[in-house]
Every structure is written in C-alpha cells, then in structure tokens.
Design a protein around this motif. Structure first.
Motif, mmCIF file in Angstrom:
data_model
loop_
_atom_site.group_PDB
_atom_site.id
_atom_site.type_symbol
_atom_site.label_atom_id
_atom_site.label_comp_id
_atom_site.label_asym_id
_atom_site.label_seq_id
_atom_site.Cartn_x
_atom_site.Cartn_y
_atom_site.Cartn_z
ATOM 1 N N SER A 44 -41.893 50.456 -37.532
ATOM 2 C CA SER A 44 -42.349 50.153 -38.867
ATOM 3 C C SER A 44 -40.821 49.740 -39.956
ATOM 4 O O SER A 44 -39.959 50.444 -39.620
ATOM 5 N N VAL A 45 -41.035 48.652 -40.557
ATOM 6 C CA VAL A 45 -40.005 48.582 -41.467
ATOM 7 C C VAL A 45 -40.691 48.738 -43.109
ATOM 8 O O VAL A 45 -40.258 48.201 -43.976
ATOM 9 N N ALA A 46 -41.812 49.430 -42.964
ATOM 10 C CA ALA A 46 -42.497 49.697 -44.513
ATOM 11 C C ALA A 46 -41.301 50.249 -45.427
ATOM 12 O O ALA A 46 -40.545 51.023 -44.977
ATOM 13 N N GLY A 47 -41.458 49.802 -46.614
ATOM 14 C CA GLY A 47 -40.576 50.153 -47.601
ATOM 15 C C GLY A 47 -39.343 49.611 -47.865
ATOM 16 O O GLY A 47 -38.381 49.734 -48.542
ATOM 17 N N MET A 48 -39.039 48.721 -46.934
ATOM 18 C CA MET A 48 -37.932 47.833 -46.834
ATOM 19 C C MET A 48 -38.324 46.264 -47.700
ATOM 20 O O MET A 48 -39.153 45.659 -47.435
ATOM 21 N N PHE A 143 -28.695 43.163 -57.626
ATOM 22 C CA PHE A 143 -30.026 42.692 -57.218
ATOM 23 C C PHE A 143 -30.718 43.369 -55.809
ATOM 24 O O PHE A 143 -31.707 43.568 -55.835
ATOM 25 N N SER A 144 -29.509 43.579 -55.063
ATOM 26 C CA SER A 144 -29.975 44.234 -53.617
ATOM 27 C C SER A 144 -30.580 45.475 -53.983
ATOM 28 O O SER A 144 -31.675 46.000 -53.619
ATOM 29 N N TYR A 150 -36.793 48.784 -56.850
ATOM 30 C CA TYR A 150 -38.352 48.285 -57.425
ATOM 31 C C TYR A 150 -39.293 48.380 -56.056
ATOM 32 O O TYR A 150 -40.380 48.682 -56.522
ATOM 33 N N CYS A 151 -38.954 48.124 -55.036
ATOM 34 C CA CYS A 151 -39.804 48.184 -53.823
ATOM 35 C C CYS A 151 -40.365 49.806 -53.813
ATOM 36 O O CYS A 151 -41.476 49.878 -53.655
ATOM 37 N N TYR A 152 -39.517 50.427 -53.857
ATOM 38 C CA TYR A 152 -39.832 51.961 -53.837
ATOM 39 C C TYR A 152 -40.849 52.416 -54.958
ATOM 40 O O TYR A 152 -41.908 52.972 -54.709
ATOM 41 N N MET A 204 -31.219 55.673 -56.084
ATOM 42 C CA MET A 204 -32.218 55.442 -54.806
ATOM 43 C C MET A 204 -32.480 56.952 -54.127
ATOM 44 O O MET A 204 -33.601 57.215 -53.425
ATOM 45 N N ILE A 205 -31.302 57.864 -54.262
ATOM 46 C CA ILE A 205 -31.351 59.268 -53.446
ATOM 47 C C ILE A 205 -32.522 60.044 -54.523
ATOM 48 O O ILE A 205 -33.367 60.656 -53.855
#
Length: 228
Positions: A44-48, A143-144, A150-152, A204-205
C-alpha cells in the motif's frame, strides 16, 4: 612534505565537516529503505501524496544538479543525487500500487516527458542562471512538504510513510547547514533550502507522533479487509 606533515597541516574542522558529509552520503543510501519496506510489507502507498512525491523528486534533483554544475565537492551534495534516484523508485511504486485513484497511463507519460524536458533544460542553462534551480527549490520544497503535511492532516494518519526516513531527512538537513558553510561557504540559496527543509521535516515528525494511534488503527482495518 611527508604524509605526517600533510596530516598535521589539515584544518581539523574541515576534516570533521568532510567526514560528516561522507557520513550523510552513506546514510542517504538507506534514506528511503524504511519507506520501501513499509510499502512492500503492506502492498500500500496509503498516506502518500502524488504532488508531494513528484515535487520531492524535483526538489532533490534541483539541489543535486545545481551543485554538480557548480563544481561543488561530491561530499557537499552527494546525498541529494542518491535520494533523487530513490525518489524515482518511490514514484514507480506509487504508479504500481496506488488505487484511490489509480495513476493513469496518461499521467505516467506526461510526468516522464516533463522530467526528460526538465533534465535537458537544466544541462543547457548558462552558468549565470543556475542559481534559479535553488531559487525554484524554495517554493518547490514548501509545496512538496506542505502537500504531504496536508495529506496527513486530512487523512488523520501517516499511512505507509516512515518516521525513520523523516528523521534521517531532518538530521541530514541540520548537518548540511554546517557542512555547506564549511565546504562551500555562505551559499544563501543552498542554506535557505536546507533551513526550510529542516523546519518542514520537524512538522512532519510531529504528525507521526500525533497520528501514531490512528495509523495503527488504519493498518488493523486494512489487514481485516484483506482477510475478508
């Protein structure tokens, strides 16, 4: 001058900075390894975030190509080149495993064509325009990392992403600030890029810690679905 005299004449700080640079390069060979293991284990690449993955590859490529074209020592930028290759592998894994929604063939062709055009443009840049690579990197970094943050936030979990990779990125950025000053000098575009990356990796951490329970619950639910 004998070998012993040459050793004694070396600047101890310069030696330390070069060793740190080499250490980062060695560590960068495994930068994405925890992420690769998570993806292969869960299938899975969930959270990506797709925009985050594409722009991260561009971000590292910009930094690597800039330093290479400037003739900087490999110990001052080597990890960015290695992580560029690893980021490309992440893109391939995302193309294969992403399901919500699936990555279309048209998107794959478009991204491949754009990257080919990008590489051709970069290597044809005149010397006085190369600084644009790192100037562009500042908004690209925002942006990256911002897309991934934002995805998290919206998913309320970190999916198959790896906190170890993020800690390695944080540590690498912190050390790179020191090694850049010592090995290259006060190259403001390079230092600003590492500083921004340091700040965003900190966020992010923190998200990994905040959403730790949610992420565990998500994977339990995923395993239950696979058994059905």
């Amino acid at each position: 001058m004998g070998f012993a005299d040459e050793i004694q004449s070396l600047d101890p700080m310069e030696v330390v900075m070069k060793l740190l640079g080499m250490l980062i390069i060695v560590g960068s060979m495994l930068n994405k390894a925890p992420l690769f293991l998570n993806i292969l284990k869960t299938k899975s690449v969930a959270g990506m975030s797709s925009p985050a993955v594409y722009s991260e590859c561009l971000m590292y490529a910009n930094a690597a190509f800039y330093s290479y074209l400037q003739g900087n020592p490999f110990t001052a930028y080597g990890e960015t080149l290695l992580i560029t290759f690893q980021s490309a592998i992440v893109i391939l894994l995302m193309w294969k495993l992403k399901v919500e929604p699936k990555v279309s063939l048209q998107e794959r062709i478009l991204i491949s064509a754009l990257f080919s055009a990008y590489v051709s443009t970069v290597f044809s840049l005149p010397a006085d325009k190369r600084h644009l690579l790192l100037s562009i990197n500042m908004p690209v970094t925002f942006f990256s990392r911002g897309s991934q943050i934002y995805c998290y936030y919206t998913a309320k979990h970190t999916g198959s992403q790896s906190i170890i990779t993020n800690i390695m990125n944080f540590t690498g950025s912190a050390i790179r600030v020191m090694t850049t000053i010592n090995l290259v000098g006060f190259d403001i575009p390079m230092l600003a890029g590492y500083g921004i990356s340091l700040f965003l990796n900190t966020i992010m951490i923190a998200q990994f810690l905040i959403y730790k329970k949610n992420t565990a619950a998500y994977f339990k639910e995923l395993e239950a679905k696979k058994k059905e």
